[in-house]
Motif scaffolding. Structure first.
Motif, mmCIF file in Angstrom:
data_model
loop_
_atom_site.group_PDB
_atom_site.id
_atom_site.type_symbol
_atom_site.label_atom_id
_atom_site.label_comp_id
_atom_site.label_asym_id
_atom_site.label_seq_id
_atom_site.Cartn_x
_atom_site.Cartn_y
_atom_site.Cartn_z
ATOM 1 N N UNK A 180 0.882 -1.179 0.000
ATOM 2 C CA UNK A 180 0.000 0.000 0.000
ATOM 3 C C UNK A 180 0.916 1.224 0.000
ATOM 4 N N UNK A 181 0.620 2.286 -0.762
ATOM 5 C CA UNK A 181 1.479 3.474 -0.736
ATOM 6 C C UNK A 181 1.704 3.953 0.709
ATOM 7 N N UNK A 182 2.981 4.202 1.056
ATOM 8 C CA UNK A 182 3.365 4.561 2.429
ATOM 9 C C UNK A 182 2.527 5.689 3.013
ATOM 10 N N UNK A 183 2.243 6.648 2.192
ATOM 11 C CA UNK A 183 1.560 7.850 2.698
ATOM 12 C C UNK A 183 0.202 7.515 3.336
ATOM 13 N N UNK A 184 -0.458 6.449 2.818
ATOM 14 C CA UNK A 184 -1.793 6.105 3.317
ATOM 15 C C UNK A 184 -1.742 5.466 4.704
ATOM 16 N N UNK A 185 -0.560 4.991 5.087
ATOM 17 C CA UNK A 185 -0.436 4.390 6.424
ATOM 18 C C UNK A 185 0.426 5.272 7.336
ATOM 19 N N UNK A 186 0.675 6.517 6.897
ATOM 20 C CA UNK A 186 1.546 7.426 7.667
ATOM 21 C C UNK A 186 0.826 8.024 8.863
ATOM 22 N N UNK A 187 -0.488 8.026 8.828
ATOM 23 C CA UNK A 187 -1.251 8.660 9.913
ATOM 24 C C UNK A 187 -1.348 10.177 9.758
ATOM 25 N N UNK A 216 -3.094 12.903 8.225
ATOM 26 C CA UNK A 216 -4.345 13.082 7.476
ATOM 27 C C UNK A 216 -4.246 14.154 6.393
ATOM 28 N N UNK A 217 -3.455 15.193 6.669
ATOM 29 C CA UNK A 217 -3.278 16.260 5.681
ATOM 30 C C UNK A 217 -2.589 15.737 4.431
ATOM 31 N N UNK A 218 -1.536 14.935 4.661
ATOM 32 C CA UNK A 218 -0.799 14.394 3.506
ATOM 33 C C UNK A 218 -1.648 13.379 2.742
ATOM 34 N N UNK A 219 -2.431 12.595 3.476
ATOM 35 C CA UNK A 219 -3.312 11.616 2.822
ATOM 36 C C UNK A 219 -4.307 12.353 1.923
ATOM 37 N N UNK A 220 -4.901 13.423 2.463
ATOM 38 C CA UNK A 220 -5.890 14.187 1.689
ATOM 39 C C UNK A 220 -5.239 14.791 0.446
#
Ligand code: SAM
Length: 235
Positions: free
Chosen positions: A190-197, A199-203
């Motif tokens: 899964x792309x790392x960013x989605x499991x980074x916690x 929320x701003x970066x995920x959005x």
């Protein structure tokens, strides 16, 4: 309650897939209603004829205006739009679905054969709606598509109302890619960013993906999105 009335020569097809999942549960719970009218019962001859040969010649058959007109009249007069499913119609969009879902429901006329006599379209104020640039054998599946798209937007029908705000077309963009566990599948993480916690970066990642996909796959939507964005209506 959102009310769908479907006019068809194949009433047994309904509710079909509309009895399953979200739409089916909502139907059982009384969040929307479905009345199916058998057009054939409005024929007056012993063979219950609903079609005749095309004036001017040519292949196929045409649905008779007298029979269809009586069937439509039997649905009564109310403020629901009367829609004729038709490949010639205005293409159905999510914006139109949202408008229909916010209203009282719809009367849906399903064509068969080569279509319906032009006079009944005008005389009964039918608005032609298409579900895409291809030809189906009848309007029933198209009516189910329209009903399903509307019913899922009715209050309380979707489990998580937030999912609606982010799905394809809501903002004029296609949806970003989705992932779930396992963390690594067939060597693909899964792309790392989605499991980074974060929320701003995920959005931000999701937004960039949605824009990239829309630009690549649907230049028509992308151009419309940019136009709205520049006029301040999107973003
Ligand atoms: C075989 S089609 C008739 C096609 C018609 N002769 C034409 O060329 O436009 C029979 C019926 O299927 C339905 N139908 C077919 N394609 C459709 C579409 N793309 N969207 C909505 N309804 C469709 C309509 O109710 C239509 O009257």
């Amino acid at each position: 309650m959102w009310r769908a009335t479907v006019l068809t020569i194949f009433p047994d097809i309904f509710p079909g897939p509309l009895s399953a999942s979200l739409a089916g549960k909502a139907l059982t719970a009384g969040a929307w209603s479905l009345d199916v009218v058998d057009i054939r019962t409005f024929a007056t001859d012993k063979h219950r004829t609903v079609d005749d040969t095309p004036a001017g010649g040519g292949p196929g058959m045409v649905m008779k205006p007298d029979v269809l007109g009586r069937a439509i009249d039997a649905t009564g007069t109310d403020n629901r739009p009367r829609l004729l499913l038709s490949p010639r119609g205005t293409p159905l969009t999510q914006a139109r679905v949202e408008a229909l879902a916010a209203g009282p429901g719809a009367v849906l006329v399903c064509g068969r054969f080569e279509g319906v006599d032009e006079r009944v379209i005008g005389a009964r104020g039918l608005e032609e709606v298409s579900i895409g640039d291809y030809v189906l054998s009848g309007g029933e599946i198209a009516a189910m598509v329209l009903i399903d798209a509307c019913v899922r937007l009715r209050p309380g029908v979707m489990g998580d109302e937030a999912s609606r705000a982010e799905e394809s077309f809501t903002e004029g963009l296609l949806e970003y890619p989705q992932y779930t566990r396992p963390q690594v599948w067939e060597g693909q993480p899964i792309p790392d960013i989605l499991t980074s916690g974060d929320h701003g970066k995920v959005a931000a990642w999701r937004r960039a993906e949605a824009e990239g996909l829309t630009k690549e796959r649907r230049p028509d939507l992308w151009t419309a999105f940019l136009r709205r964005f520049r006029s301040g209506a999107a973003g």
